[in-house]
Design a protein around this motif. Structure first.
Motif, short mmCIF file in Angstrom:
data_model
loop_
_atom_site.label_atom_id
_atom_site.label_comp_id
_atom_site.label_asym_id
_atom_site.label_seq_id
_atom_site.Cartn_x
_atom_site.Cartn_y
_atom_site.Cartn_z
N LEU A 1 0.83 -1.21 0.00
CA LEU A 1 0.00 0.00 0.00
C LEU A 1 0.86 1.26 0.00
O LEU A 1 0.55 2.23 -0.68
CB LEU A 1 -0.96 0.00 1.19
N SER A 2 1.97 1.23 0.75
CA SER A 2 2.83 2.42 0.75
C SER A 2 3.49 2.62 -0.61
O SER A 2 3.70 3.76 -1.03
CB SER A 2 3.88 2.31 1.86
N LEU A 3 3.76 1.53 -1.32
CA LEU A 3 4.37 1.64 -2.65
C LEU A 3 3.41 2.20 -3.70
O LEU A 3 3.85 2.77 -4.70
CB LEU A 3 4.88 0.27 -3.11
N THR A 4 2.12 2.05 -3.48
CA THR A 4 1.14 2.56 -4.45
C THR A 4 1.07 4.08 -4.44
O THR A 4 0.64 4.68 -5.42
CB THR A 4 -0.28 2.03 -4.18
N GLY A 5 1.45 4.68 -3.34
CA GLY A 5 1.35 6.12 -3.21
C GLY A 5 -0.02 6.58 -2.74
O GLY A 5 -0.28 7.77 -2.61
N TRP A 6 -0.90 5.63 -2.44
CA TRP A 6 -2.22 5.97 -1.93
C TRP A 6 -2.10 6.42 -0.48
O TRP A 6 -1.13 6.09 0.21
CB TRP A 6 -3.16 4.77 -2.01
N THR A 7 -3.08 7.15 0.01
CA THR A 7 -3.10 7.59 1.39
C THR A 7 -3.69 6.49 2.26
O THR A 7 -4.86 6.14 2.11
CB THR A 7 -3.94 8.88 1.54
N VAL A 8 -2.87 5.94 3.16
CA VAL A 8 -3.35 4.88 4.07
C VAL A 8 -4.04 5.56 5.24
O VAL A 8 -3.43 6.37 5.94
CB VAL A 8 -2.19 3.97 4.53
N VAL A 9 -5.31 5.24 5.45
CA VAL A 9 -6.07 5.86 6.53
C VAL A 9 -6.29 4.93 7.71
O VAL A 9 -6.64 5.37 8.79
CB VAL A 9 -7.43 6.41 6.02
N GLU A 10 -6.07 3.63 7.51
CA GLU A 10 -6.18 2.66 8.60
C GLU A 10 -5.15 1.57 8.38
O GLU A 10 -5.12 0.92 7.35
CB GLU A 10 -7.58 2.04 8.66
N ASP A 11 -4.27 1.40 9.38
CA ASP A 11 -3.19 0.42 9.30
C ASP A 11 -3.14 -0.32 10.63
O ASP A 11 -2.66 0.22 11.62
CB ASP A 11 -1.87 1.15 9.04
N PRO A 12 -3.68 -1.54 10.70
CA PRO A 12 -3.82 -2.25 11.97
C PRO A 12 -2.51 -2.88 12.45
O PRO A 12 -2.25 -4.04 12.19
CB PRO A 12 -4.86 -3.32 11.66
N ALA A 13 -1.68 -2.10 13.12
CA ALA A 13 -0.41 -2.63 13.63
C ALA A 13 -0.68 -3.53 14.83
O ALA A 13 -1.39 -3.16 15.75
CB ALA A 13 0.51 -1.49 14.03
N GLY A 14 -0.10 -4.72 14.80
CA GLY A 14 -0.27 -5.68 15.90
C GLY A 14 0.72 -5.45 17.01
O GLY A 14 1.74 -4.77 16.85
N ASP A 15 0.45 -6.00 18.19
CA ASP A 15 1.31 -5.83 19.35
C ASP A 15 2.68 -6.48 19.15
O ASP A 15 3.67 -6.03 19.72
CB ASP A 15 0.66 -6.44 20.60
N ASP A 16 2.74 -7.53 18.34
CA ASP A 16 3.98 -8.25 18.13
C ASP A 16 4.78 -7.69 16.96
O ASP A 16 5.77 -8.27 16.54
CB ASP A 16 3.70 -9.73 17.89
N GLY A 17 4.39 -6.54 16.44
CA GLY A 17 5.09 -5.96 15.31
C GLY A 17 4.52 -6.42 13.98
O GLY A 17 4.79 -5.83 12.95
N GLY A 18 3.73 -7.50 14.01
CA GLY A 18 3.09 -7.96 12.79
C GLY A 18 1.86 -7.12 12.51
O GLY A 18 1.34 -6.44 13.39
#
Length: 119
Positions: free
Chosen positions: A26-43
């Protein structure tokens, strides 16, 4: 209801591996990420939401990517909910997203080899 396009791809990878790859794609597309569910374990697993900006062909789209086990579901939906035609923009967004995943070395497994979901 608006115009939309959805596709599902199955991968031989864990949900955590797919989540990290989805975030990077998603970051490579250049789109604006509005929700990114980061997990507690870094995943990163779960649902990602992004916005595609206005172009000559559209008023913008919302892209939702869901990681479920070894599957990735990507849906692009026109931001203008009354849009009936999208001139192929939603399909192009979904194809672009999965192409970005491929650049990261993730290739889908053959759909015929994926076992049906258990009840």
């Amino acid at each position: 209801m608006g115009s939309s396009f959805q596709d599902v791809r199955h991968f031989d990878a864990t949900a955590a591996e797919l989540g990290a790859a989805v975030a990077q794609a998603l970051s490579l597309t250049g789109w604006t990420v509005v929700e990114d569910p980061a997990g507690d374990d870094g995943g990163v697993v779960g649902r990602f939401d992004a916005r595609v900006g206005i172009s000559a062909r559209s008023k913008g789209e919302d892209v939702a990517v869901q990681v479920e086990g070894g599957s990735v579901i990507c849906e692009s939906r026109s931001q203008v909910r009354t849009a009936i035609l999208d001139l192929g923009k939603n399909r192009a967004n979904v194809k672009r997203f999965f192409a970005q995943l491929a650049t990261l070395g993730l290739t889908p497994v053959d759909a015929a080899s994926v076992p049906p979901p258990s009840d």
